[in-house]
Design a protein around this motif. Structure first.
Motif, PDB file in Angstrom:
ATOM      1  N   LYS B 148      10.183   2.171   7.041  1.00 10.03           N
ATOM      2  CA  LYS B 148       9.826   1.157   8.042  1.00 10.03           C
ATOM      3  C   LYS B 148       8.770   1.659   9.031  1.00 10.03           C
ATOM      4  CE  LYS B 148      12.834  -1.797   6.491  1.00 10.03           C
ATOM      5  NZ  LYS B 148      12.274  -2.785   5.578  1.00 10.03           N
ATOM      6  N   GLU B 149       8.646   3.010   9.145  1.00 12.41           N
ATOM      7  CA  GLU B 149       7.742   3.572  10.162  1.00 12.41           C
ATOM      8  C   GLU B 149       6.268   3.444   9.781  1.00 12.41           C
ATOM      9  OE1 GLU B 149      10.000   5.563   8.521  1.00 12.41           O
ATOM     10  OE2 GLU B 149      11.639   5.257   9.949  1.00 12.41           O
ATOM     11  N   ILE B 150       6.017   3.270   8.490  1.00 15.71           N
ATOM     12  CA  ILE B 150       4.617   3.231   8.027  1.00 15.71           C
ATOM     13  C   ILE B 150       4.316   1.864   7.412  1.00 15.71           C
ATOM     14  CG2 ILE B 150       2.872   4.350   6.565  1.00 15.71           C
ATOM     15  CD1 ILE B 150       4.599   6.862   6.547  1.00 15.71           C
ATOM     16  N   ASP B 151       3.106   1.371   7.757  1.00  9.98           N
ATOM     17  CA  ASP B 151       2.690   0.094   7.192  1.00  9.98           C
ATOM     18  C   ASP B 151       1.769   0.385   5.996  1.00  9.98           C
ATOM     19  OD1 ASP B 151       2.053  -2.557   6.797  1.00  9.98           O
ATOM     20  OD2 ASP B 151       0.366  -2.480   8.195  1.00  9.98           O
ATOM     21  N   PHE B 152       2.284   0.137   4.794  1.00  9.84           N
ATOM     22  CA  PHE B 152       1.504   0.376   3.580  1.00  9.84           C
ATOM     23  C   PHE B 152       0.806  -0.918   3.168  1.00  9.84           C
ATOM     24  CE2 PHE B 152       4.874   3.505   3.411  1.00  9.84           C
ATOM     25  CZ  PHE B 152       4.234   4.655   2.979  1.00  9.84           C
ATOM     26  N   SER B 153      -0.460  -0.808   2.809  1.00 11.15           N
ATOM     27  CA  SER B 153      -1.148  -2.000   2.288  1.00 11.15           C
ATOM     28  C   SER B 153      -1.984  -1.596   1.079  1.00 11.15           C
ATOM     29  CB  SER B 153      -2.038  -2.609   3.364  1.00 11.15           C
ATOM     30  OG  SER B 153      -3.047  -1.703   3.703  1.00 11.15           O
ATOM     31  N   ILE B 154      -2.212  -2.541   0.206  1.00 10.82           N
ATOM     32  CA  ILE B 154      -3.002  -2.237  -0.999  1.00 10.82           C
ATOM     33  C   ILE B 154      -3.982  -3.355  -1.294  1.00 10.82           C
ATOM     34  CG2 ILE B 154      -1.142  -3.138  -2.517  1.00 10.82           C
ATOM     35  CD1 ILE B 154      -2.194  -1.032  -4.606  1.00 10.82           C
ATOM     36  N   GLN B 155      -5.168  -2.925  -1.680  1.00 12.25           N
ATOM     37  CA  GLN B 155      -6.166  -3.874  -2.161  1.00 12.25           C
ATOM     38  C   GLN B 155      -6.506  -3.424  -3.569  1.00 12.25           C
ATOM     39  OE1 GLN B 155      -9.328  -3.639   0.809  1.00 12.25           O
ATOM     40  NE2 GLN B 155      -9.250  -5.868   0.843  1.00 12.25           N
ATOM     41  N   ALA B 156      -6.488  -4.343  -4.511  1.00 11.46           N
ATOM     42  CA  ALA B 156      -6.728  -3.907  -5.887  1.00 11.46           C
ATOM     43  C   ALA B 156      -7.714  -4.815  -6.592  1.00 11.46           C
ATOM     44  CB  ALA B 156      -5.417  -3.870  -6.646  1.00 11.46           C
ATOM     45  N   VAL B 157      -8.540  -4.213  -7.416  1.00  9.43           N
ATOM     46  CA  VAL B 157      -9.458  -4.957  -8.277  1.00  9.43           C
ATOM     47  C   VAL B 157      -8.946  -4.766  -9.699  1.00  9.43           C
ATOM     48  CG1 VAL B 157     -11.826  -5.110  -9.143  1.00  9.43           C
ATOM     49  CG2 VAL B 157     -11.399  -4.579  -6.721  1.00  9.43           C
ATOM     50  N   ASN B 158      -8.615  -5.856 -10.336  1.00  4.03           N
ATOM     51  CA  ASN B 158      -7.979  -5.762 -11.651  1.00  4.03           C
ATOM     52  C   ASN B 158      -8.874  -6.354 -12.732  1.00  4.03           C
ATOM     53  OD1 ASN B 158      -6.096  -5.247 -13.557  1.00  4.03           O
ATOM     54  ND2 ASN B 158      -4.579  -6.739 -12.845  1.00  4.03           N
TER      55      ASN B 158
END
Lengths: 214, 263
Positions: B148-158
């Motif tokens: 919960k302490e870290i905000d993970f985000s992902i952007q992906a090109v598929n």
């Protein structure tokens, strides 16, 4: 001018070849400081040739320059022969042997008078250098420490010395009987051609040893 | 007359010795040159064989580890997981108070979920089914729910992938992503992590950018005792022919992993 004069002019200017290349490399910043000893050797040979020619053109004897040039060349060769040699004892031995040869050349020079050709000294220098080059070849196989022999300037310099001293062995050994006969110029031709080859290979060695920019 | 013939003899001896010595010297130089080249070629062949052998060893080690993980994941999921599920249903008929049953049931649910989680991490089936991009998305979403302490985000090109992009390559990149994210959670003190994953016909390009305390493998790793995780990353990437680059920023680290397809 006959064919010997033409050849002598070519020989005379061949001394400039490695020096011109050094100048070009210095200007273009491709000069490698590791080549200093080779360049000093070329500079020493060229200087003694040009000074000798200048003295000769004034009707004076220039043989004393051979003694001085030989001693200077040998001092530089001490440095060159310690390059690419692995065994420290061999380096030390080469140092002492060449020092002893320099001493012999100087004593011999004064004994026979500096105005005479240092025939036996040249013969001794030749045999010593041939032995050192053969030892260098032995180390190449013994330690396999040189990856690219074709691109190694020291290999070409030492090999040229082997060729030169092997080729001038008879020239030095029979100097007294040949130099005063009618074949004098023909005999000298061998020496000149070998010096030209040396200058060409020195130029090649300097080119191979230049800074490789990627 | 006698003097002339003696001189001719001297010249003849001179010519013979000189030519002989020059030929001998040239023969020695050529012999040294060509024999050394032959030796060097043999040395290079041996070196190449040694490199190939090392590669095979690394490959076998990685394959062995993956197989072991697969085996443990199946055991956990099919055996331990099923047993716990059976116990969960058994609790219903046990003679206990409702509170006790509830308590036991909650603990069992936690244990079952945990085992599913571990088994999934060890053998991400999504990777085989939907590929690296879906696998990375799923990994990020799991991390967001767990940490919960870290905000993970992902952007992906598929985009359509290269023919050379085998499941082994995807698994290696996935494991590296897992290891790098794991390191960030453990050591980086970061609050945000941004992942950019580009898959196209030229290969895979993964960038992980965090705002933690920063990490430079050249200076921050004890050279005498390199971390197992970093060694694994290097080994896996070397195995598939990918590269990794760490850039320590004023705040955080940017890691870029690139695998380029060979034509």
């Amino acid at each position: 001018m006959d064919k010997f004069d033409y050849l002598y002019i070519i020989l005379y200017y061949s001394y400039l070849l490695p020096l011109v290349l050094v100048a070009v490399l210095l200007i273009t910043r491709f000069y490698n400081r590791e080549l200093n000893l080779i360049v000093f050797l070329c500079l020493s040979s060229a200087s003694s040739e040009f000074i000798g020619e200048a003295i000769y053109s004034h009707g004076l004897k220039n043989s004393f320059l051979l003694h001085i040039g030989q001693a200077i060349d040998l001092m530089i060769l001490i440095g060159i022969f310690s390059q690419n040699v692995i065994k420290p004892t061999a380096k030390l031995a080469a140092f002492f042997v060449l020092d002893a040869v320099i001493l012999f050349c100087l004593i011999y020079g004064f004994k026979i008078s500096l105005q005479n050709q240092p025939v036996y000294a040249s013969l001794l220098v030749g045999i010593t250098i041939i032995c050192l080059v053969i030892y260098y070849y032995y180390e190449i196989f013994r330690y396999e420490h040189i990856d690219d022999l074709a691109g190694n300037p020291v290999f070409w310099i030492k090999s040229t010395y082997l060729l030169y001293f092997a080729g001038t062995f008879a020239y030095n050994a029979f100097y007294t009987s040949l130099m005063f006969g009618s074949m004098r110029e023909n005999v000298s031709l061998v020496n000149w051609i070998l010096i030209m080859i040396c200058n060409l290979v020195f130029t090649l060695a300097i080119w191979l040893g230049r800074v490789q920019k990627t | 007359m006698a003097g002339k013939s003696s001189e001719n003899l001297d010249v003849l001896i001179f010519v013979i010795i000189t030519v002989g010595m020059i030929i001998l010297a040239l023969a020695i130089i050529c012999a040294v040159f060509f024999y050394q080249r032959k030796l060097q070629r043999r040395k290079n062949q041996l070196k190449n064989l040694e490199i190939a052998y090392q590669k095979d060893l690394v490959s076998a080690a990685i394959d062995g580890r993956e197989q072991e993980k697969r085996r443990i994941a199946f055991e956990l999921h099919d055996d331990v997981g099923s047993t716990l599920t059976a116990v969960k249903f058994g609790i219903a008929s046990a003679k206990m108070s409702i509170e006790e049953k509830q308590q036991l049931n909650d603990n069992l649910v936690i244990a079952i979920n945990k085992i599913r989680q571990i088994s999934y991490e060890m053998l991400p089936s999504i990777l085989d089914e939907l590929g690296i991009v879906a696998g990375a998305n799923s990994l990020i979403s799991n991390l967001n729910s767990q940490v919960k302490e870290i905000d993970f985000s992902i952007q992906a090109v598929n985009d359509p992938k290269s023919e050379n992009q085998t499941p082994d390559i995807e698994l290696a990149i996935y494991r590296v992503l897992q290891e790098l994210l794991n390191n960030i959670v453990k050591y980086a003190d970061a609050t945000t992590v941004e992942v950019l994953l580009i898959q196209d016909e030229f290969g895979l390009d993964l960038t992980i950018d965090d705002n933690g305390k920063g990490f430079d493998p050249q200076t921050d790793v004890d050279k005498t005792k390199p971390s197992l995780g970093m060694r694994n990353i290097a080994m896996r990437l070397q195995h598939i022919g990918a590269t990794v680059n760490f850039a320590k920023k004023e705040r955080g680290t940017k890691v870029r992993v690139q695998w380029k397809t060979t034509t």
